[in-house]
Design a protein around this motif. Sequence first.
Motif, PDB file in Angstrom:
ATOM      1  N   LEU A   1       0.809  -1.208   0.000  1.00  0.00           N
ATOM      2  CA  LEU A   1       0.000   0.000   0.000  1.00  0.00           C
ATOM      3  C   LEU A   1       0.850   1.269   0.000  1.00  0.00           C
ATOM      4  N   ILE A   2       1.838   1.336   0.895  1.00  0.00           N
ATOM      5  CA  ILE A   2       2.663   2.547   0.992  1.00  0.00           C
ATOM      6  C   ILE A   2       3.498   2.762  -0.271  1.00  0.00           C
ATOM      7  N   PRO A   3       4.209   1.738  -0.798  1.00  0.00           N
ATOM      8  CA  PRO A   3       4.945   1.960  -2.058  1.00  0.00           C
ATOM      9  C   PRO A   3       4.035   2.383  -3.206  1.00  0.00           C
ATOM     10  N   MET A   4       2.837   1.796  -3.304  1.00  0.00           N
ATOM     11  CA  MET A   4       1.906   2.179  -4.368  1.00  0.00           C
ATOM     12  C   MET A   4       1.449   3.623  -4.196  1.00  0.00           C
ATOM     13  N   PHE A   5       1.149   3.991  -2.959  1.00  0.00           N
ATOM     14  CA  PHE A   5       0.724   5.371  -2.708  1.00  0.00           C
ATOM     15  C   PHE A   5       1.837   6.352  -3.070  1.00  0.00           C
ATOM     16  N   THR A   6       3.060   6.021  -2.683  1.00  0.00           N
ATOM     17  CA  THR A   6       4.195   6.894  -2.995  1.00  0.00           C
ATOM     18  C   THR A   6       4.375   7.040  -4.498  1.00  0.00           C
TER      19      THR A   6
ATOM     20  N   LYS B   1      -9.159   8.890 -10.575  1.00  0.00           N
ATOM     21  CA  LYS B   1      -9.568   7.498 -10.765  1.00  0.00           C
ATOM     22  C   LYS B   1      -8.420   6.609 -11.224  1.00  0.00           C
ATOM     23  N   TYR B   2      -7.324   7.187 -11.672  1.00  0.00           N
ATOM     24  CA  TYR B   2      -6.224   6.384 -12.215  1.00  0.00           C
ATOM     25  C   TYR B   2      -5.637   5.392 -11.205  1.00  0.00           C
ATOM     26  N   PRO B   3      -5.420   5.784  -9.940  1.00  0.00           N
ATOM     27  CA  PRO B   3      -4.876   4.796  -8.991  1.00  0.00           C
ATOM     28  C   PRO B   3      -5.833   3.632  -8.726  1.00  0.00           C
ATOM     29  N   LEU B   4      -7.112   3.813  -9.003  1.00  0.00           N
ATOM     30  CA  LEU B   4      -8.082   2.741  -8.799  1.00  0.00           C
ATOM     31  C   LEU B   4      -8.139   1.789  -9.986  1.00  0.00           C
ATOM     32  N   ILE B   5      -7.677   2.251 -11.156  1.00  0.00           N
ATOM     33  CA  ILE B   5      -7.782   1.463 -12.388  1.00  0.00           C
ATOM     34  C   ILE B   5      -6.469   0.790 -12.757  1.00  0.00           C
ATOM     35  N   LEU B   6      -5.378   1.545 -12.742  1.00  0.00           N
ATOM     36  CA  LEU B   6      -4.100   1.042 -13.256  1.00  0.00           C
ATOM     37  C   LEU B   6      -3.569  -0.195 -12.525  1.00  0.00           C
ATOM     38  N   PRO B   7      -3.744  -0.339 -11.198  1.00  0.00           N
ATOM     39  CA  PRO B   7      -3.244  -1.568 -10.550  1.00  0.00           C
ATOM     40  C   PRO B   7      -3.871  -2.848 -11.072  1.00  0.00           C
ATOM     41  N   SER B   8      -4.997  -2.768 -11.765  1.00  0.00           N
ATOM     42  CA  SER B   8      -5.631  -3.972 -12.304  1.00  0.00           C
ATOM     43  C   SER B   8      -4.819  -4.591 -13.430  1.00  0.00           C
TER      44      SER B   8
ATOM     45  N   VAL C   1      -7.554   5.363   0.819  1.00  0.00           N
ATOM     46  CA  VAL C   1      -6.240   5.991   0.949  1.00  0.00           C
ATOM     47  C   VAL C   1      -6.015   7.050  -0.129  1.00  0.00           C
ATOM     48  N   VAL C   2      -6.442   6.779  -1.348  1.00  0.00           N
ATOM     49  CA  VAL C   2      -6.076   7.656  -2.475  1.00  0.00           C
ATOM     50  C   VAL C   2      -7.183   8.624  -2.883  1.00  0.00           C
ATOM     51  N   ILE C   3      -8.393   8.492  -2.329  1.00  0.00           N
ATOM     52  CA  ILE C   3      -9.505   9.362  -2.709  1.00  0.00           C
ATOM     53  C   ILE C   3      -9.939  10.206  -1.509  1.00  0.00           C
ATOM     54  N   ASN C   4      -9.915  11.526  -1.694  1.00  0.00           N
ATOM     55  CA  ASN C   4     -10.387  12.454  -0.668  1.00  0.00           C
ATOM     56  C   ASN C   4     -11.580  13.269  -1.149  1.00  0.00           C
ATOM     57  N   ASP C   5     -11.698  13.438  -2.447  1.00  0.00           N
ATOM     58  CA  ASP C   5     -12.774  14.218  -3.028  1.00  0.00           C
ATOM     59  C   ASP C   5     -14.105  13.472  -2.867  1.00  0.00           C
ATOM     60  N   GLN C   6     -15.101  14.152  -2.302  1.00  0.00           N
ATOM     61  CA  GLN C   6     -16.407  13.526  -2.087  1.00  0.00           C
ATOM     62  C   GLN C   6     -17.073  13.126  -3.406  1.00  0.00           C
ATOM     63  N   ASP C   7     -16.783  13.864  -4.475  1.00  0.00           N
ATOM     64  CA  ASP C   7     -17.392  13.564  -5.775  1.00  0.00           C
ATOM     65  C   ASP C   7     -16.770  12.353  -6.452  1.00  0.00           C
TER      66      ASP C   7
END
Length: 281
Positions: A127-132, A143-150, A218-224
């Motif tokens: 998680l931490i290396p991916m976030f970094t 949305k990219y961090p939610l899609i690209l790891p797939s 972890v990667v999404i803060n925007d409510q939208d």
Amino acid sequence: MHNRQHKWKTMDAATTILLAAVGLIMIYPFIWMISVSLEQTANLALPFPPRLIPEQFAWFNYKLVFENNALFLAYWNSAVVAFFSVMLGVASALLGGYAFSRGSFKGKRLLYFIVLATMMIPFETRLIPMFTMFNDLGMINTKYPLILPSLINALGLVLAKQFFDQLPEGLRESAKIDGAGEFKTFFYIFVPLTGPITATVAILAFQDSWNSFIWPLVVINDQDLRTVPLFLSNFSAENGGRLAGITMALAAMSILPILLVFLFFQKYIIRSVALSGLKGE
């Protein structure tokens, strides 16, 4: 002989009853969730003791859920992420599975061992290396961090490799005789045969994407940009204790897409399991 048949019938009946009892225990929470969501007074007080049939049946909670535009936005976000995650996950699984099954290159066994090893590494350690990495790329809160790891779909790759291993080698040899290259052989000969395994990988990828919670948190803060699990978690934390009926209605709506996808593709999963026992000559 008669006694033996009677014994087997008794064992079959006992096994059926036991499996039915276990099945009821497993689906009881789901039935209770539906019951609470259809209970008109559940927002005032959670029904106790738990009952499977609502005392005052009403669609009131679902009406309130459908009037919530934030839920539809969360549905849209999850649908977009799930769609592209499935597309990338299936493509990478089929390409990688074919390469490891039919390809011949240096370090093939070692690379395949590394792929298998990644399945044993808990997500929390990555998680931490991916976030970094995504933070350095400026992709946090998108949305990219939610899609690209797939793209890294180890389980799908392994399943696809096993599926390709079962297909006759003669298909590839015939294509070579006709002058087809490796890519043409893959796309025109093997891909049309991958319906069952494609459906299986797609369902697993969709379920993993739709249910994902820790990584989006972890990667999404925007409510939208909230996905359905994030929206449900926030609503439950704020209102779950006093609005149990609406919370359960939201929970039921959140798992509905997974149920529909599974019901639609279940025949392909069964066919994939059946084909896994066939060995190509």
